[in-house]
Motif scaffolding. Structure first.
Motif, PDB file in Angstrom:
ATOM      1  N   SER A   1       4.001 -20.628  28.599  1.00  0.00           N
ATOM      2  CA  SER A   1       3.333 -21.594  27.719  1.00  0.00           C
ATOM      3  C   SER A   1       4.150 -22.013  26.494  1.00  0.00           C
ATOM      4  O   SER A   1       3.726 -22.889  25.754  1.00  0.00           O
ATOM      5  CB  SER A   1       2.002 -20.999  27.253  1.00  0.00           C
ATOM      6  N   ASP A   2       5.299 -21.370  26.238  1.00  0.00           N
ATOM      7  CA  ASP A   2       5.998 -21.644  24.980  1.00  0.00           C
ATOM      8  C   ASP A   2       7.448 -22.079  25.179  1.00  0.00           C
ATOM      9  O   ASP A   2       8.073 -21.756  26.180  1.00  0.00           O
ATOM     10  CB  ASP A   2       5.979 -20.385  24.093  1.00  0.00           C
ATOM     11  N   VAL A   3       7.943 -22.792  24.152  1.00  0.00           N
ATOM     12  CA  VAL A   3       9.351 -23.215  24.131  1.00  0.00           C
ATOM     13  C   VAL A   3       9.958 -22.706  22.824  1.00  0.00           C
ATOM     14  O   VAL A   3       9.321 -22.796  21.768  1.00  0.00           O
ATOM     15  CB  VAL A   3       9.477 -24.760  24.179  1.00  0.00           C
ATOM     16  N   ILE A   4      11.170 -22.162  22.909  1.00  0.00           N
ATOM     17  CA  ILE A   4      11.878 -21.755  21.689  1.00  0.00           C
ATOM     18  C   ILE A   4      12.987 -22.765  21.440  1.00  0.00           C
ATOM     19  O   ILE A   4      13.778 -23.071  22.345  1.00  0.00           O
ATOM     20  CB  ILE A   4      12.506 -20.352  21.843  1.00  0.00           C
ATOM     21  N   LEU A   5      13.043 -23.286  20.214  1.00  0.00           N
ATOM     22  CA  LEU A   5      14.151 -24.164  19.827  1.00  0.00           C
ATOM     23  C   LEU A   5      15.087 -23.341  18.963  1.00  0.00           C
ATOM     24  O   LEU A   5      14.689 -22.832  17.905  1.00  0.00           O
ATOM     25  CB  LEU A   5      13.618 -25.356  19.050  1.00  0.00           C
ATOM     26  N   SER A   6      16.333 -23.207  19.389  1.00  0.00           N
ATOM     27  CA  SER A   6      17.243 -22.263  18.752  1.00  0.00           C
ATOM     28  C   SER A   6      18.545 -22.963  18.336  1.00  0.00           C
ATOM     29  O   SER A   6      19.149 -23.682  19.144  1.00  0.00           O
ATOM     30  CB  SER A   6      17.534 -21.143  19.767  1.00  0.00           C
ATOM     31  N   ASP A   7      18.977 -22.754  17.084  1.00  0.00           N
ATOM     32  CA  ASP A   7      20.238 -23.327  16.605  1.00  0.00           C
ATOM     33  C   ASP A   7      21.399 -22.775  17.458  1.00  0.00           C
ATOM     34  O   ASP A   7      21.427 -21.583  17.793  1.00  0.00           O
ATOM     35  CB  ASP A   7      20.451 -22.931  15.134  1.00  0.00           C
TER      36      ASP A   7
ATOM     37  N   ARG B   1      21.905 -28.694  18.353  1.00  0.00           N
ATOM     38  CA  ARG B   1      23.222 -28.630  17.714  1.00  0.00           C
ATOM     39  C   ARG B   1      23.101 -27.958  16.347  1.00  0.00           C
ATOM     40  O   ARG B   1      22.103 -28.143  15.644  1.00  0.00           O
ATOM     41  CB  ARG B   1      23.832 -30.028  17.570  1.00  0.00           C
ATOM     42  N   HIS B   2      24.152 -27.223  15.980  1.00  0.00           N
ATOM     43  CA  HIS B   2      24.116 -26.431  14.757  1.00  0.00           C
ATOM     44  C   HIS B   2      23.719 -27.252  13.529  1.00  0.00           C
ATOM     45  O   HIS B   2      24.382 -28.240  13.202  1.00  0.00           O
ATOM     46  CB  HIS B   2      25.490 -25.788  14.525  1.00  0.00           C
TER      47      HIS B   2
ATOM     48  N   HIS C   1      32.491 -30.350   9.163  1.00  0.00           N
ATOM     49  CA  HIS C   1      31.353 -31.256   8.913  1.00  0.00           C
ATOM     50  C   HIS C   1      30.116 -30.588   9.464  1.00  0.00           C
ATOM     51  O   HIS C   1      29.612 -30.939  10.511  1.00  0.00           O
ATOM     52  CB  HIS C   1      31.587 -32.607   9.581  1.00  0.00           C
ATOM     53  N   ARG C   2      29.625 -29.613   8.744  1.00  0.00           N
ATOM     54  CA  ARG C   2      28.640 -28.717   9.317  1.00  0.00           C
ATOM     55  C   ARG C   2      27.207 -29.083   9.001  1.00  0.00           C
ATOM     56  O   ARG C   2      26.342 -28.855   9.789  1.00  0.00           O
ATOM     57  CB  ARG C   2      28.893 -27.296   8.809  1.00  0.00           C
TER      58      ARG C   2
END
Ligand SMILES: Cc1ncc(COP(=O)(O)O)c(C=O)c1O
Length: 422
Positions: free
Chosen positions: A127-133, A155-156, A408-409
């Motif tokens: 049921s879940d989604v993780i959004l990860s840097d 993207r970072h 260019h972070r």
């Protein structure tokens, strides 16, 4: 059947580097006085540790650890849930919740276990989604894997990419955004204001902040990245470790009481792992006392960061922009990084290399990091040695090009543009 150990016998990498005499890892320290440490009987200036406030050798901190051993012995011999909890653990949780401005905190045996246990039990597979840097710490990645939820990497520090990926999440799914506050290899600070602006347009999404390198570094009282930006309320869970500024080992997560209580009863890395030993807990309590009593440490840390950045800038060194104690130098070639680390050591400076797979192949860094307690003399020595060795290793800005993705972070958008895009 094949031998499961075959890969071990065939593993060439470490043996090859050891044979060359350049293996830079697992050096055994004989004594430590914080900024000066002893290896092989020789003193070296430590610019490769996470002891940002210089508290590992503070008399009060050491005293608190000794008192805890006298009161509660050397180990807890079990999980906190059963026989391993102490009054010190409970007191520490109260103090940490107050420091980071959350209702409740839960202390784990290490920072790695905190990420593993918390992320692992919060996100569900279906049921879940993780959004990860893309540059999150390995323990976050393992926590995501453990949860078996769908993981989408953005993207970072790129909030437009985060926003686009949030838009793709089906409305019936839950979402946890997971990110470091200060990124451990390059010292970048999370672009939290823009992340919060994006998150506000997805009100159900929750935010988990790993502030291992922000605590005791950022914020007026060392309360970390969320406090630094004045956005504590917008961050749902704040995680930290005690293995950096807090001179010990262990970790915690803080947030709303109901959420912390759920983690307390569901995180297997918490329930089925022994409690932090009393001396380690008391060490952190001692550090929190010192943090309050000696605000000069935060000021000094910031002053030392400025001294090093000015020095690196003046000599034209290829370093990565940073406003934290982590100031990495771009080297590129792995072999060159190992040789330089050895040469620095021989000149009395301890520093660690960061190479593949922690960074892309051919983008090796030297991760230098600073403490509140470094003296100007020690910093001058480090700068002098870098100025001497840098030209011969080709790590001046006019000798080596730092890949754009490392300089260019922090992508910056206008809040309006982000909101329109939602
Ligand atoms: C960002 C981050 N999170 C989590 C951890 C894990 O913490 P610990 O080493 O205290 O277990 C680390 C350790 O390096 C880290 O840098």
């Amino acid at each position: 059947m094949v031998d499961i150990f075959k890969k071990c016998f065939d593993f060439p990498d470490a043996k090859f580097v050891k044979a060359s005499g350049l293996y830079p890892f697992f050096k055994a320290m004989e004594a430590s006085f914080g900024t000066t440490v002893y290896y092989e009987g020789k003193p070296v200036v430590m610019i490769g540790s996470n002891n940002y406030l210089g508290l590992t050798s503070h008399p009060k901190v050491i005293q608190r650890a000794k008192e805890a051993i006298d009161q509660l012995g050397t180990g807890c011999t079990g999980s906190r849930c059963l026989n391993g909890n102490t009054v010190l653990h409970d007191r520490l949780e109260e103090k940490l919740a107050a420091l980071v401005g959350k209702e409740e905190a839960l202390v784990f045996a290490t920072g790695f276990l905190t990420n593993l246990g918390t992320i692992g039990c919060l996100a569900d597979p279906e049921s879940d989604v993780i959004l990860s840097d893309a540059e999150n710490h390995a323990s976050i990645i393992e926590g995501c894997r453990l949860s078996k939820a769908q993981v989408v990497t953005y993207r970072h520090n790129d909030m437009l990419d985060l926003q686009n990926k949030l838009k793709e999440i089906p409305s019936e799914k839950g979402c946890l955004i997971v990110t470091d506050g200060v990124f451990s290899m390059t010292g970048d600070i999370l672009n939290l204001p823009e992340l919060v602006a994006v998150k506000k347009t997805f009100p159900e999404a929750r935010l988990f902040l790993d502030d291992a390198h922000g605590l005791g570094v950022l914020g007026a009282k060392g309360e970390g990245t969320a406090g630094h930006f004045g956005l504590t309320k917008e961050v749902d869970l704040i995680m930290g470790t005690f293995s950096k500024s807090f001179a010990s080992i262990g970790g915690f997560v803080a947030g709303e009481s109901d959420v912390i209580d759920y983690i307390r009863h569901k995180a297997r890395a918490f329930m089925f792992s022994a409690a932090m030993p009393p001396a380690s807990v008391a060490t952190v309590l001692g550090c929190l006392e010192v943090l309050e009593e000696e605000p000069w440490r935060l000021e000094n840390l910031r002053k030392n960061i400025r001294i090093i950045k000015n020095g690196f800038e003046k000599m034209g060194l290829a370093y990565l922009p940073s406003d934290t104690p982590i100031i990495s130098v771009f080297v590129g070639d792995e072999g060159k990084a190992f040789t330089l680390v050895k040469d620095l050591f021989e000149h009395g400076i301890f520093v660690t290399p960061v190479c593949y797979p922690a960074v892309p192949f051919g983008q090796a860094l030297l991760r230098t990091s600073y403490m509140a307690t470094h003296t100007e003399k020690e910093l001058d020595k480090a700068l002098e040695v870098f100025a001497k060795l840098a030209p011969q290793y080709g790590i001046l800005r006019n000798q080596v090009e730092i890949p754009k993705e490392l300089t260019h972070r922090t992508q910056t958008y206008s809040f309006d543009a982000l909101l329109q895009g939602a």
